[in-house]
Design an enzyme around this catalytic site. Structure first.
Site, PDB file in Angstrom:
ATOM      1  N   GLN A  29       0.818  -1.209   0.000  1.00  0.00           N
ATOM      2  CA  GLN A  29       0.000   0.000   0.000  1.00  0.00           C
ATOM      3  C   GLN A  29       0.854   1.262   0.000  1.00  0.00           C
ATOM      4  O   GLN A  29       0.529   2.240  -0.671  1.00  0.00           O
ATOM      5  CB  GLN A  29      -0.931   0.009   1.223  1.00  0.00           C
ATOM      6  CG  GLN A  29      -2.080  -0.981   1.139  1.00  0.00           C
ATOM      7  CD  GLN A  29      -3.112  -0.613   0.079  1.00  0.00           C
ATOM      8  OE1 GLN A  29      -3.255   0.541  -0.305  1.00  0.00           O
ATOM      9  NE2 GLN A  29      -3.835  -1.620  -0.384  1.00  0.00           N
ATOM     10  N   HIS A 109      -5.658   0.427   7.697  1.00  0.00           N
ATOM     11  CA  HIS A 109      -6.363  -0.646   8.397  1.00  0.00           C
ATOM     12  C   HIS A 109      -6.465  -0.207   9.853  1.00  0.00           C
ATOM     13  O   HIS A 109      -5.522   0.351  10.411  1.00  0.00           O
ATOM     14  CB  HIS A 109      -5.578  -1.955   8.276  1.00  0.00           C
ATOM     15  CG  HIS A 109      -6.232  -3.146   8.921  1.00  0.00           C
ATOM     16  ND1 HIS A 109      -7.600  -3.342   8.918  1.00  0.00           N
ATOM     17  CD2 HIS A 109      -5.707  -4.211   9.595  1.00  0.00           C
ATOM     18  CE1 HIS A 109      -7.877  -4.484   9.538  1.00  0.00           C
ATOM     19  NE2 HIS A 109      -6.750  -5.022   9.966  1.00  0.00           N
TER      20      HIS A 109
END
Length: 343
Positions: A29, A109
């Site tokens: 990411q 997250h």
């Protein structure tokens, strides 16, 4: 009540004018967010630990790379793109000592914040921007002028601008091109963990291996078992992905449909759902998170043993042989790329 879907018109990249954002980590990411933001006109620096193998990679992509602590000191918005289990140590050593009022911590997250393995100071914004796709897809869609649907959430908002920052970041990585939905750290974390464990990874791999074993133990060849229980799974998943479950059923034979609606519920039955609820309860209570952190602190012993056992399963040997006959399937040594995702 319908969930609002935010688009380009709802986000303003101007909020980053004159500001610096830092991406801590240059893995799956991290590299995608950094590159997309840079090409969206945002000033991005990369924060890595001194011996990280990703330093040269990030520098070769045109980024200024500094130590993690320095990146936090210099940045207005800090994206913690570090694995969940490694975030607490990095937070204590390099991030927390260099946070000041007005800065923003961003996560993709919610694990660490939701389960309080890190507790940010109250004078910083804490937000989540989570594209619903792996980093290479986030990057590819952006370069093609498209985007990946993205979730945003606000955990702390002392500046009263946290949501605007989250939307701007989502726009910078291409998310608003597809659509952005608002959630919470709790909802994103618990549903993400449940999906991984019960359906997407754990449930699917266990179902595939059980089907393979059932056919082989009944005397059928491993090759036929592989084709029917693993290889053709992609066809079905692609149909579901493109048109939903009903769309998949429209595209398969009547015999397959009849087997689907009459036999499927006998395999994944009320007992399965009861066990799924137990899995969800462990996620909600924090039991899973505590166990996972303990496993990390113990050196990943059980984790490594279970992965090694999985690699020795007969389905892997059969798959290697059959995939060599399929030139249209990209041959990738995915295991060799894992290290880059952790730095």
């Amino acid at each position: 009540m319908a969930v609002k879907i935010y688009s380009d018109k709802d986000a303003d990249l101007g909020i980053f004018k004159g500001k610096t954002v830092a991406v801590l980590g240059f893995g799956s990411q991290g590299h995608a967010h950094a590159l997309n933001l840079k090409e969206s006109g945002v000033h991005v620096i990369i924060g890595l630990y001194p011996t990280s193998k990703s330093r040269k990679t990030a520098q070769d992509r045109g980024f200024e790379v500094v130590d993690t602590a320095e990146a936090v000191r210099r940045a207005d918005v800090i994206f913690v793109a570090i694995p969940d289990t490694k975030q607490p140590a990095a937070f204590k050593k390099d991030i927390e000592p260099n946070l000041k009022k007005g800065k923003t911590l961003l996560f993709s997250h919610g694990f660490s914040v939701h389960y309080k393995t890190i507790v940010p100071p109250e004078n910083v914004d804490v937000i989540l921007v989570a594209p619903k796709g792996p980093g290479h897809i986030v990057r590819r869609q952006y370069t093609e002028g498209k985007g990946v649907p993205t979730l945003i959430a606000v955990h702390q908002n002392p500046s009263k601008k946290a949501k605007k920052i989250a939307l701007a970041w989502a726009k910078g990585i291409g998310g608003t091109r597809a659509g952005v939905l608002e959630t919470s750290f709790k909802e994103e974390t618990e549903t993400d963990l449940f999906g991984e464990q019960a359906v997407l990874c754990g449930g699917t791999s266990a179902l595939v291996m059980a089907g393979f074993e059932t056919l082989v133990e009944a005397g059928y060849s491993p090759e036929m078992a592989y084709f029917e229980c693993l290889h053709e799974l992609k066809l079905i998943v692609d149909l579901m992905n493109e048109a939903g479950i009903a769309g998949m059923r429209f595209s398969i034979s009547e015999t397959a449909k009849w087997g689907d609606v009459t036999i499927g519920p006998k395999i994944v039955d009320a007992g399965t759902k009861k066990r799924m609820k137990a899995v969800l309860k462990d996620i909600q209570s924090g039991k899973f998170a505590k166990g996972w952190v303990k496993e990390y602190e113990g050196g990943y012993k059980q984790y490594k043993a279970l992965l090694a056992a999985g690699e020795k399963h007969p389905i892997e040997k059969t798959g290697d042989k059959l995939r060599s006959l399929m030139p249209w399937i990209a041959k990738r040594n995915l295991k060799g790329t894992q290290a880059s995702y952790s730095a």
